[in-house]
Every structure is written in structure tokens, then in C-alpha cells.
Enzyme design. Structure first.
Site, PDB file in Angstrom:
ATOM      1  N   ARG A 180       0.878  -1.319   0.001  1.00 26.16           N
ATOM      2  CA  ARG A 180      -0.063   0.063   0.071  1.00 26.16           C
ATOM      3  C   ARG A 180       1.044   1.237  -0.024  1.00 26.16           C
ATOM      4  NH1 ARG A 180      -2.196   0.939   5.429  1.00 26.16           N
ATOM      5  NH2 ARG A 180      -0.701   2.794   5.550  1.00 26.16           N
ATOM      6  N   HIS A 188      -3.494   4.699   4.667  1.00 16.75           N
ATOM      7  CA  HIS A 188      -4.634   3.665   4.628  1.00 16.75           C
ATOM      8  C   HIS A 188      -5.977   4.096   4.001  1.00 16.75           C
ATOM      9  CE1 HIS A 188      -7.768   0.873   5.965  1.00 16.75           C
ATOM     10  NE2 HIS A 188      -8.204   1.820   6.480  1.00 16.75           N
ATOM     11  N   TYR A 190       3.595   5.719  11.745  1.00 20.08           N
ATOM     12  CA  TYR A 190       4.215   3.907  12.235  1.00 20.08           C
ATOM     13  C   TYR A 190       4.952   3.121  10.925  1.00 20.08           C
ATOM     14  CZ  TYR A 190       0.225   3.504   8.821  1.00 20.08           C
ATOM     15  OH  TYR A 190      -0.912   3.849   7.871  1.00 20.08           O
TER      16      TYR A 190
HETATM   17  C1  LIG Z   1     -14.601  -5.774  11.600  1.00 22.26           C
HETATM   18  C2  LIG Z   1     -13.921  -4.313  11.362  1.00 22.26           C
HETATM   19  N1  LIG Z   1     -13.008  -4.154  12.070  1.00 22.26           N
HETATM   20  C3  LIG Z   1     -12.184  -2.840  11.879  1.00 22.26           C
HETATM   21  C4  LIG Z   1     -12.382  -2.108  11.086  1.00 22.26           C
HETATM   22  C5  LIG Z   1     -11.444  -0.599  10.807  1.00 22.26           C
HETATM   23  N2  LIG Z   1     -10.613  -1.011   9.660  1.00 22.26           N
HETATM   24  C6  LIG Z   1     -10.838  -0.574   8.294  1.00 22.26           C
HETATM   25  S1  LIG Z   1      -9.916  -1.197   7.270  1.00 22.26           S
HETATM   26  C7  LIG Z   1      -9.086  -1.659   8.377  1.00 22.26           C
HETATM   27  C8  LIG Z   1      -7.556  -2.521   8.061  1.00 22.26           C
HETATM   28  C9  LIG Z   1      -7.753  -3.399   7.099  1.00 22.26           C
HETATM   29  O1  LIG Z   1      -6.449  -4.081   6.650  1.00 22.26           O
HETATM   30  P1  LIG Z   1      -6.413  -4.992   5.589  1.00 22.26           P
HETATM   31  O2  LIG Z   1      -7.388  -6.090   5.954  1.00 22.26           O
HETATM   32  O3  LIG Z   1      -4.816  -5.380   5.248  1.00 22.26           O
HETATM   33  O4  LIG Z   1      -6.829  -4.294   4.255  1.00 22.26           O
HETATM   34  P2  LIG Z   1      -6.238  -3.028   3.778  1.00 22.26           P
HETATM   35  O5  LIG Z   1      -6.955  -1.682   4.251  1.00 22.26           O
HETATM   36  O6  LIG Z   1      -4.776  -3.000   3.806  1.00 22.26           O
HETATM   37  O7  LIG Z   1      -6.594  -3.129   2.436  1.00 22.26           O
HETATM   38  C10 LIG Z   1      -9.462  -1.590   9.657  1.00 22.26           C
HETATM   39  C11 LIG Z   1      -8.977  -2.002  11.207  1.00 22.26           C
HETATM   40  C12 LIG Z   1     -13.522  -2.470  10.104  1.00 22.26           C
HETATM   41  N3  LIG Z   1     -13.609  -1.758   8.794  1.00 22.26           N
HETATM   42  N4  LIG Z   1     -14.017  -3.720  10.124  1.00 22.26           N
END
Ligand SMILES: Cc1ncc(C[n+]2csc(CCOP(=O)(O)OP(=O)(O)O)c2C)c(N)n1
Ligand SMILES: Cc1ncc(C[n+]2csc(CCOP(=O)(O)OP(=O)(O)O)c2C)c(N)n1
Ligand SMILES: [Mg+2]
Ligand SMILES: [Mg+2]
Lengths: 389, 326, 389, 326
Positions: free
Chosen positions: A284, A288, A297
Site C-alpha cells: 500500500r 490507509h 508508524y
Molecule cells: C470488523 C472491522 N474492524 C475494524 C475495521 C476498521 N478498519 C478498516 S480497514 C482496516 C484495516 C484492514 O487491513 P487489511 O485487511 O490489510 O486491508 P487493507 O486496508 O490493507 O486493504 C481496519 C482495522 C473495519 N472496517 N471492520
């Protein structure tokens, strides 16, 4: 500027249906391949000896250029959306910068009757499935909760609840099996999502029922501020093996490798061999979301390291060194991308806000007494103001 | 005394609790280096180390379930759920374990867990980031549910919640994180008990009961009403389970009229419990039926429509007026 | 009849603390062992060549007889509870018949400061940890929701929500690490539970934090009417490997093999090597619970096949062929078991029903206005009847 | 017409729905060969095959989540949750997906899911097998929540729920599974809409509103009251979301008194919504405050104490008396 609609997908890279390309007899051999699948090296050379080359043997110069154009346009859409958010036109945006190859390569492997369950970051996939980019912005602008008709484009509204969608894909794939069809469901999720119980349950159901689903994990190294190592000390493909689900680890910044791996997984699905887990190793490159500040971080060094693996630069180098692209091509891509982003901006600014009454629509498919009552009461309340005025 | 935002007050309260009791550990997604998406835990991992401020894998049930085990080992975990809409994966651990372990074990096990949840709308967010699930938890015996509406309470109540031997679901009104207030961070802890409601503004014609993000809206409505010659009393419930009915009753005995406001859908929301109990207990004191104002029987809408979903001062005053001319 | 209390556990098989028995240097070798761990064959012969023998080198004739006595007593407790349920003294009972070796073998490997998180079927483990069997019946009789003090016996109240307890064990183990202690948490769950997202999340957290927890899965082939194959097409130990958690598959009807495997896992935990997943391959010889009717879903043939692998018969055969037990011993065990079951029945019948007022106790640890109000109102309500009478 | 138990009526209703629509598939734990722990699906896998009556792995979120995908593929899944206390692991899929998908997609996606949940106590079960979680779902916009109280309704309502294009949480009063009644299984489907409440017994002094397992108890109370010279009207709500307030109001206009009974904890239970709305709408018709009788603010107790927790005819009559002498 036109966008390929679902029907038009019958032309181009993406219709090379796996059953044609992938002889069932060869599937075990390819699936058995151990190690990272890479067809284009970081410096844009074709790798030698990887059996996955055969899976993209049909990809000629035109198709390679198409793949590059897709990635370039998608990157521009992403950049324009970031700009629109900074200017206050969008509430939020989750950039895909750096993940163009993982998304375009996998999307272009889809057959016309496959169905996709994406997360919130798959703008490149949505584009490849013919959705007007303006519609992608709708939920990020807060003008609605979704943007397109899932059935028209074969892709569901993005899942925002991390890990919730692989179960939907698994159920959809079970439906495909019950229908006796030979299409597949493909779901995208991230490295962080692999920690959610729902994703594990999806692996379990898919393996138990042997349904045609592809679990496509974009391991972009981060879940907001959390490095992938916090989620797992082993590679993500290994997770699937615990359920007997074969895994393919692919260089996610190599569009050809991703195309090949996804074709194989879709072929396995259609051959009745069940689920496959693909781990696309990528990065990425941006925050985020527009609300995030990665400097808190992660190190500039890691960003540097991955910038050197840029998926577009890599394919561009190959196209140019092999004389498949020239400056005229680059100019053309540039102008196509500009046209798309101009249309995107115009469409975004022209997007209407929801009407108060819309609030009460589609909560239920059938009449609902309480809702009707609240709708009428609120309309009457608003009317009082007009009278007042 | 110092002036700080609600977010900073919660951060200071957490710090104070951690200094006070070495068994207090924080757990959650992105609470370490990032300091949480709202920065409520900012600087705490730096100062207390990653053994007391623990980033967790991305799994809410895992966060709460492991916190239960930590509590059984003698710790006092404070879990952060990143947004209201993401508490549901942990619902089973909260409802079947956190809430029931003390009862199941006939008091031999205590679960002094605090579950922090930023909640409510009004911040222009995408879906699942603006929910008000408090009624689910208030209806669950074994849990305490509280929500501060201002910085001073945020600072005190988070410490009281952590000090409580009962599990506390601690809702933080996210759209008020940035609102500043006076915080008594040098003095002793307030002696206002955690479960006590407070009268924030006195009045004698109509009582408005609100909590969390709607308290500021209720005070604003009361201010406007005053300009229109109506004297409104505003009560900040603070605790949603239990609810301080004594304070509500005393107010209604005086005003004879009650409006309850919250963001959650009115149907089956906490306003129902308040209206039901006050209508029963103050049957002969009420001059007008208790009115409820809140979200509609719809999911939380797209953010560009949220101003219609969320009660504002006008909608509250509309109900105040109805109380005055029943 | 006395029951070993927590303190007494400092005598007997179970106190051979793993650090003493298991040299850290050897752990990788044992952990690396691939295949089913079996030390006593189905016909009661000691197997040769299995490296796990070294892990139980200290188990002498007395200890072998103790293990047999434990299993015999536990089987009798189970039979008596079944009878009490049939006679209406218990609301329900989940029999452990057939799983005595898996439970006694693992429980006797526990060190005095380890902590256990069981499911509803681990009566044998509860017995080994010194709980008065009468107290085990309390929740099944409906006289209370629990039976003993978890801290006194080092074992939590059984989890009835399938899959909920491994997360608790993982969190407890995290606490052990934070304390700098070197004990461990051990949690029991079934083959069906492996499908629950919470169990997967426990694997993920335990692997990520490298905490001292042992995941002990009794694969008794069935989850009520569902065969293990519906949950997984691969062996359960393989699940753990997806998280980098080493797995040991052990003959769950071989008490010595289970003792050895559990000692190893506990030793790994104390050596700071993190979680281990043990799959004890066994069989639920009885119904799921007293409410169940297995004839609806499984064959007499399968029951037969497993009856031949009975864990007690196997150890008894070994004791007798090796001259470590005689008829006198059998009689003694028989009379010990009879004494336990007689005490169990007497204690069950004498168990008091809860008082109405108890209903309101321990909902909260601190005073709660609403609850106090409801308690008073209900007391007043009941009082009216007395007046009435 | 034939006489059958509620359990059998549900079984017949499911069979009829499966015959009627090939897209109807049943999913759940142990629903195949075993026929479910309460035998409600008995014989259906034998007759319709294991592609329409599907045993699932042991994971509730997985059951609901895969059912959502099946629905998006055009199926009409009917999911069985084995017991009330085991629906919580699926709470996220139900609240954030099942309830919101239609709204999220602005009507382009429908989720015609039926979630069957045996609920309530009184069967002497161990913990987690006697819960009444209906208020959680009724407060969740996008779901319909219904519960039959007798065999005739069980047979009709399960078919109506399956035929509905909205997701329906279908609560089955487990302690009434074995109670027999007349079922119109040859005639056409009743034309009583799914969301309509029905007056089961007419009376003019006090109205008792109940649902599911408490309906029989309410009728019993009304019978006793009659003996004591009090005329009680009994309403079976049948639908808990939406609630048929028109029928309730009409009754209260007549009687002027209302008692609401349910097993769930009174605090934050559905009785609160009913009391709040009726107190508001019938403000000038109520002779006495609306009274609620239900479970206490405790977790469900050990079964040998459940008779104290569960409202019986006496406790209902106690509230009836209070209405008559306020
Ligand atoms: C159940 C849930 N917990 C927390 C969140 C908040 N949140 C949104 S994206 C994210 C990180 C997701 O990381 P990843 O699965 O690696 O996908 P990326 O964002 O890197 O594409 C979090 C913690 C959420 N949307 N849903
Ligand atoms: C979350 C949850 N879902 C369903 C149930 C009902 N139930 C009780 S035991 C059981 C089967 C468990 O099988 P397994 O994990 O193999 O353990 P075993 O009973 O064989 O020891 C089920 C479905 C439950 N208790 N909890
Ligand atoms: Mg990621
Ligand atoms: Mg089992």
C-alpha cells in the site's frame, strides 16, 4: 469517454475463459508449484522457467498494452479521487496506489459470468468490470451507500466491515454449485482481514462444500498501522493449507503473474476442484485512507524499497525494451487517463445529494407500517418549516 | 484545572488509570504507534511500553475474548473497538461471556473489563462508522453502560469505569472528541458516582433527557427555548445501565413534561425504557405524554443525508412544543 | 472417600513438571515427529520406537495403576451421572464415555500452576484437578450455573458456548507472559468447535503473541450428528500449522501417549516456544447428551470398531500381561469406583435447590440500583402470598 | 384441518414452502439426518435431498454469511440457529449485512432470508438455552421479527416469513413445541398478514399484550381473572417488528388498561416500546399506567430457579390488579 459495460467484456483479455486456456489435466501441476509466482522481474525482464507462463500464452502485445492502459487509468482515477477528497468533495478515500497490478491482473482473468465480492479498496477491479468511475465515488462522497447495480456488473457493493465478504462469496459459490453452473465467485480481502473469524469460517465452509470460490488476498503489508507480522508469523497462503485449500503466492506487482494465477484459480473452481487462496504480495504505497498518517508508524525506507517495485514502471519497462510501446503510446495512455479523470471530476461535482425522502426508501422490500408513519411525520414536520417561511 | 478536548481528557484519564494500577492494560487495533484512529491512546505505548498498550490482530471477538482471559489472570483490560459498527463481531463474547461470567461463577470470578466504543454520527463518515448500539448492551444484564458528554466527565468517568469491578461498556461520543472543556485533572476524583445522572441546566416547564452526543444539542435547544420564553431543564443521563430514574423523576415532578433524545432509532431505543418507566411512575404528574426524538427506523443513512436522520435542536424543540400543547 | 485437592496434586504423576522431564534442547525433535503418537497398541502392547516414550520414562507401575484407577473412577462417575439423569435428578448430561484416556492423560500432565479452560464434556479433567464430583453435577442438575471455584482448582467453569473458551485461554496465557511466569493455560474443545471463528482467532492471537497455551482438541469424530469430515477434509492438527502452530496428533485412547504429548506441549509453552495444538483422536461412545439419539445418524458398525479400541481395556490388558495388576487390584479399583459413585449419588440427591433471592446475587460485583429495586419488589411480591396463606 | 403440535406444524409449513418454491433451501447445524435437535426439520432431508436441506459446519456466522451469498445468487435460505443463546456469533452478519444489504444497495439486492430461532425458557435447560434476545433484533432496522404462539400460526407464519422478500427473524417458543392445535393445512394460506396482531380473547377491563411463549400464560391468567370477575382482553402480538399498534390502541381505548408480558428482561425489553408508545398515544384513555411484567435484570438463572424468573399467571394477575387499583 466510454467504459466497457458488462456486455463488452466479451471482447478483450478478460474473456479468455479458463476452461479453454487451462487444461484440467495440467491444473494439479500448476497448483503444486511452490514459491512466489513472478513472470516479470522488478526491472521489467520476462522471467524464465516459471510454468505459469503457459497460463498467459495468449497475451499478445495488444493485450499487454491494454493491461498497462488499465493500470495507468486506474492509478489516475485513484489520484483524482485523492485530490477530490483533499478538496472536500469526498468524505473519505482508500487509495489503491501500488496495488494496480494485483487488481487489474486478477480482474482481467474473470469470465463474464463470474461474480466478485470486493472490499473498499478494489477501485481497479470495479473499473475493469465496467462501472462508471463516477459511480465508484458515490459512497465515498456520502451521496449514497452504494454506486452500481451488482447484477449488471457482476460485482457486489464493497464490504466495509473487514472480513465480512468472503462468507458471501462462499455462499454465492455454493449457489453456483446448486445451479450446476460452472462460473465462480471471487472475493478480495486484505492481510489484516485474515485475522477475522469470518474469514476462517469462509475457508472452512468453502473447503467443506468444495465450492467454486477464489479467495484473493492482497497482502499490502499493512492493516492501517499494523504490519502483517502482527496478524501472522507465517505466509498467508499457508493459512489456507490448514483447510486443505491450495495456495498460490504471487508477486502482486506483476500484472501477468497475477493474471496467470487468477486464471488458474478460476479454472480449478470451474473444474470442480473447489477453493483456491491467492496471496498477492504487494504494498500500500499511500496512506490507509485520506484520514491516515503513515509517517506515525512506518519508515520512508520501506516506502522506498517498494517504490522500486512499482507495478506500472515494471510493465512499462518491458513494453519499451521489447519495442511494444513508444512515446506515442505513452502519450495516448496519458490522454486516455486525463479524459477519464476529467470526466470523473465533472461527474463527481455534478452528483446530486440525496433527498430527505430517500432516507426512508428501501429499508424493506415490502410495506412497513412504522416506517410509513415516520416518513409521513417527517414530511409533515419539514412542511411546517416551509409554511413558517 | 486545565482546558482540554474530550479526546485529550480521555487520554489523560487513561494515563492516570495506568499510573494508578499496574494491572491496567490497553488492547485494540492501531492503539499503539498510531494512538488509535482518534488518537485517544496517543503517547501511551511510548510511555508505558508495548506490554501495557497492546496492538491486537484485526479481530474484535479475539480482542474481547483474550481480554476476558487476561481479566481472569488478574488484569484490568481496557479494550478499544475502533468504531461502533465493528463491535458486533465481538457481540457473543460480550453478551455470553463478559456479561455473564460473574453471575455464572456466583461471584468467584470478576471481569473488570472496560470496552471503549466511539459511537454516534455527525462526522460525515461512510457506513458502519456512525452507529448507536447502546440499547443492545443496556438490555444485557451484567453489563454497565455509560457515556460521557463532555471533557470533565470523560476524564473522570473513564477512570471510574476502569476502577469498577464490573464490566463497563464505555461509549464515547465521537463527534464531540474535539470539543473543549474544563477538566479537574489535578484535584481528586469527583465523587459523583458513575451511575448518577446530572442536571446540567435547571428549568421548570419541560425536562429534556439526553446522553452522549445529544447533550450539547439538548443544551442548545434549551437555550433557544429560553429565548422563546420556555424554561427547559436538561439532564445528562451519563449512565445508560443502570439509569438514574430518581433524578429523572424529581425533575418530572417539577416540570410535568419530558422529552427524551438520542441518535439511535426510536423504536426499541433507550428512550422507550425511559418513557415507559417515567409514564408509569409519574402517571399522575405528567401534564403531557413523554415524547421521544431520535433516529428513524432505518439504517444509518449516507452521510449527506445524516442531518435529517440526526435529531437537531429544532426537532427537539418540536417535541418540547408538543409537550406544551398536548 | 477423599478427592485430591489442588495441594495434593504435588504428589503423583501429575507433578512431574515438564521443565524437569523435558530438556528444551530435545523439544524440536519431539515436536518434529510426524504421524500418530501411540505408545500402547490397541491390544495393550507397548509400541517400540516412538520417541515419545522418553517423555513418560518416569511413569512406573504405581503411576500406571493410578492412571488406570483415574480412568475407571471417571467412567463410573459418568455412568452414575447418566443414571441420575435418566431418573430425573439431572436436567442433562454430556457423557465422556470413550474419552477417559484423552482426559486423564492430559490432565495428569498439568503442573500445579497451570490453568485449564474446559468445555462441557471434560468431567475426567475436572476430577483429576480435585473437584468433588458432586460439584460437577451442580450445573447439570440446574441447581446453579457452576460448581467449583476456578482459582482453587485451576480450572474454569465449563464453556457451553462452543468455541468460546480458547480465546480465554489465550488471554490467560498472555497474562502469564506479562507476569513473567512460566506456567501455561490449556484449553479443551471438540472437533466441531474447530469450525467456529473464535477458535481460529484464538490460534491467530496465540501465534502472534507466542503465548504459553495448549490447544487440546478431542476429535471424538462427531459434533452431535455431524461427522468430523463436515468440519474439515484435513486432519485437525493441520489447521494449526496454517498459523505456524505445531501440531501433535495422538491416539486419544492411549493414556500414556496423551500424557507424553501434553507434557511436551506444556514444556514448549514454558520454554517460551508458544502454542501447541494437540489432536487427540478418540470416539464419543455414548450419545452427544442424554437428549440425543445417535441411532438416527451413525452406524452400529462404527461403534463396534471403536469399542475395540476402548481406552480402559487397553491399559488393563497391559497391566495384566505385564503382571502389574491382579484380580485384587481390579477389585480395589472396583470398590474405589463404587465408593465414588455412591458418594456422588448421595451428594446429588442432597443438593439444595437455589433460593429465590439467590437469583439476584452476583449479577454485578458492585451495588446496582435497578437490581436492588427488582429484588425488593419480588421479595414483597412473594411476601404477599405468605400473608395470603 | 388436522391437529398437530407447534413443532410438527412448523415442519409441515417448511415442507409446504419447499414444495412451493424450489429456491427455498434449509441450512443449519444437525438439521439433516437428525432433523434438528427439536426435530422441526425431521424428514425434510430425506425427502428433498442434501442439496436443499444442508447440514453446516459448526459456525453460526458462517451459516448466516453463506446464506447471504446464496440469497444474492437467487436462493431463499431458511437458517436454523440451534438455540437462542447461539445466535450471537452471527450477530454481525445479521445486523451489518442481512439487515442492511437491501438499504445499502438501494433496493437492487434483496435478502429474503428466514432465520429460525427456538427461544425462551421453561424447559429446564442449562445456560444459553433459554434466552429471549428478540429486543436486539426488533431494534435493528431492516429486519422483521415475528413469533407464533400456536400451531396454526406456526404453520402459516413460517410460510409467510419465507415468502417475504425481507429478512425475517422467526422466533419459535421452544417450550410450546409440543402443544397441539388445529392447523388449516389443506385450506389456502390465511389472509392474516404477517405483521398483524390478533385479539385471542375479548374483554373490556384490562388488556394483556403478550407474544410467543407468554401467550398461553396470558390466556391462562385471563381465564383465572374471569373466575374472579375481571374481564381481560388478550392480544397476541405475533409481529415484534413492526408492532401492530393499531390493534393495541383499539383495545386500550376499550379497556383503558394495559399489561405487557414477556420473558426477556423488562429493562430495555420490547415491553418498553409498547408501554412508551401506548402511554403516548392513549394518554387520555389510560385509567392506569401501563404495567410491564417480565424477566429480571439478571442473566437467565439456573433452571431450578427459572420459575421465579419467568412470569407466570400469578405475576401477570398481580399487574392486572395494580392496573385496577392504581
Ligand atoms: C470488523 C472491522 N474492524 C475494524 C475495521 C476498521 N478498519 C478498516 S480497514 C482496516 C484495516 C484492514 O487491513 P487489511 O485487511 O490489510 O486491508 P487493507 O486496508 O490493507 O486493504 C481496519 C482495522 C473495519 N472496517 N471492520
Ligand atoms: C456456539 C454454539 N453453537 C451451537 C451449540 C450447540 N452444540 C452444543 S455441543 C455441539 C457440538 C459440539 O461438537 P464438538 O465441538 O465436536 O464437541 P463434542 O460435543 O463432540 O465434545 C453443538 C452444536 C453450542 N453449544 N454453541
Ligand atoms: Mg493490508
Ligand atoms: Mg466432537
Amino acid at each position: 469517454m466510454k467504459y466497457p459495460c458488462r456486455a463488452q467484456l466479451v471482447k478483450g483479455v478478460q474473456v479468455t475463459t479458463a476452461p479453454v486456456r487451462v487444461p484440467d489435466t495440467r491444473i494439479p501441476e500448476w497448483t503444486g508449484f511452490d514459491g512466489l509466482v513472478q513472470l516479470i522481474s522488478v526491472d521489467g525482464q520476462r522471467t524464465v522457467g516459471c510454468p505459469y507462463w503457459e497460463l498467459v500464452g495468449d497475451v499478445d502485445a495488444n493485450q499487454l498494452r491494454d493491461l498497462y492502459r488499465d493500470m495507468a487509468i486506474v492509478r489516475r482515477i485513484d489520484a483524482e479521487a485523492m485530490a477530490l477528497q483533499r478538496q472536500g468533495e469526498l468524505a473519505l478515500w482508500a487509495p489503491l496506489l501500488g496495488q494496480e497490478a494485483a487488481q487489474v491482473g486478477s480482474a482481467r482473468a474473470l469470465r463474464h459470468d463470474d461474480f466478485v465480492f470486493p472490499s473498499y479498496r478494489e477501485h481497479g477491479v470495479v473499473y475493469c468490470l465496467g462501472v462508471d468511475p463516477v459511480q465508484m465515488l458515490r459512497l465515498w462522497r456520502g451521496a449514497g451507500l452504494s454506486g452500481w447495480d451488482p447484477d449488471v456488473h457482476g460485482i457486489a457493493t464493497p464490504a466495509i466491515v473487514v472480513g465480512s465478504q468472503p462468507l458471501h462469496a462462499t455462499g454465492y459459490a455454493l449457489g453456483v454449485t446448486l445451479d450446476g453452473a460452472n462460473s465462480a465467485a471471487l472475493t478480495y480481502f486484505g492481510d489484516g482481514a485474515t485475522s477475522e473469524g469470518d474469514v476462517a469460517e469462509a475457508f472452512g465452509f468453502a473447503a467443506s462444500y468444495v465450492v467454486p470460490v477464489v479467495f484473493f488476498c492482497q497482502n499490502n503489508q499493512w492493516a492501517i498501522s499494523e504490519p502483517v507480522r502482527l496478524q501472522s508469523h507465517t505466509s498467508i497462503v499457508q493459512r489456507g493449507r490448514g483447510y486443505g485449500i491450495p495456495g498460490i503466492q504471487v508477486d502482486g506487482n506483476d500484472v501477468l503473474a497475477v493474471l496467470a494465477a487468477t486464471r488458474l484459480a478460476l479454472a480449478r473452481a470451474s473444474a470442480g476442484e473447489g477453493p483456491t487462496l491467492i496471496e498477492a504480495v504487494t504494498y500500500r504505497m499511500g496512506p490507509h485512507t485520506t484520514s491516515d498518517d503513515p509517517t506515525r508508524y512506518r519508515s520512508a525506507a520501506q516506502d522506498e524499497e517498494w517504490r522500486a517495485k512499482d507495478p506500472l514502471a515494471r510493465l512499462s519497462a518491458l513494453l519499451h525494451t521489447e519495442g511494444l510501446a513508444d512515446e506515442e503510446f505513452d502519450r495516448q495512455v496519458e490522454s486516455d487517463a486525463s479524459a477519464v479523470s476529467a470526466a470523473l471530476r465533472a461527474g463527481c461535482l455534478a452528483m446530486p445529494d440525496p433527498e430527505p425522502a430517500d432516507l426512508f426508501d428501501h429499508v424493506y422490500a415490502e410495506p412497513h407500517a412504522l416506517l410509513q408513519e415516520e416518513r409521513d411525520a417527517y414530511a409533515a414536520y419539514l412542511a411546517e418549516f416551509d409554511e413558517g417561511a | 484545572m486545565s482546558t482540554m478536548s474530550l479526546g485529550k481528557a480521555l487520554n489523560s484519564g487513561l494515563r492516570r488509570a495506568m499510573e494508578h494500577d499496574p494491572k491496567v492494560v490497553l488492547m485494540g487495533e492501531d492503539i499503539g504507534k498510531l494512538g488509535g484512529v482518534f488518537r485517544v491512546t496517543e503517547g501511551l505505548q511510548r510511555d508505558f511500553g508495548d506490554r501495557r498498550v497492546i496492538d491486537t490482530p484485526l479481530a474484535e471477538s479475539g480482542v474481547i475474548g483474550t481480554a476476558v482471559g487476561l481479566a481472569m489472570r488478574g488484569y484490568r483490560p481496557v479494550c478499544e473497538i475502533q468504531f461502533d459498527g465493528f463491535v458486533y463481531p465481538a457481540f457473543d463474547q460480550i453478551v455470553s461471556q463478559v456479561a455473564k461470567l460473574h453471575y455464572r461463577n456466583e461471584g468467584r470470578v470478576t471481569v473488570p473489563l472496560t470496552i471503549r466504543i466511539p459511537f454516534g454520527g455527525g462526522v460525515g463518515a461512510v457506513e458502519h462508522h456512525s452507529e448507536s448500539p447502546e440499547a443492545y448492551f443496556a438490555h444485557t444484564a451484567g453489563l454497565r453502560v455509560v457515556t460521557p458528554s463532555n471533557a470533565a466527565d470523560g476524564y473522570r468517568m473513564i477512570q471510574q469505569a476502569i476502577a469498577s469491578d464490573d464490566p463497563v461498556v464505555f461509549f464515547e461520543p465521537k463527534r464531540r472528541y474535539w470539543e473543549k472543556g474544563e477538566v479537574d485533572d489535578d484535584g481528586a476524583l469527583s465523587d459523583v458516582p458513575l451511575e448518577r445522572a446530572v442536571v446540567l441546566r435547571e428549568g421548570d416547564q419541560v425536562t429534556i433527557a439526553a446522553y452522549g452526543p445529544m447533550v450539547a444539542t439538548a443544551l442548545h435547544a434549551a437555550h433557544i427555548a429560553e429565548g422563546e420564553g420556555t424554561s427547559v431543564e436538561v439532564i445528562d443521563l451519563r449512565s445508560l445501565s443502570p439509569i438514574d430514574f430518581a433524578t429523572l423523576e424529581a425533575s418530572v415532578h417539577k416540570t410535568g413534561r419530558l422529552v427524551v433524545a438520542h441518535e439511535a432509532s426510536v423504536f426499541g431505543g433507550l428512550g422507550a425504557e425511559i418513557a415507559a418507566r417515567i409514564s408509569e411512575r409519574c402517571f399522575f404528574h405528567l401534564e403531557a405524554p413523554v415524547r421521544r426524538v431520535g433516529g428513524f427506523a432505518t439504517p444509518y443513512p449516507a452521510s449527506r443525508a445524516e442531518d435529517h436522520f440526526l435529531p437537531d435542536a429544532d426537532r427537539i424543540l418540536h417535541e418540547v412544543d408538543r409537550c406544551l400543547q398536548p
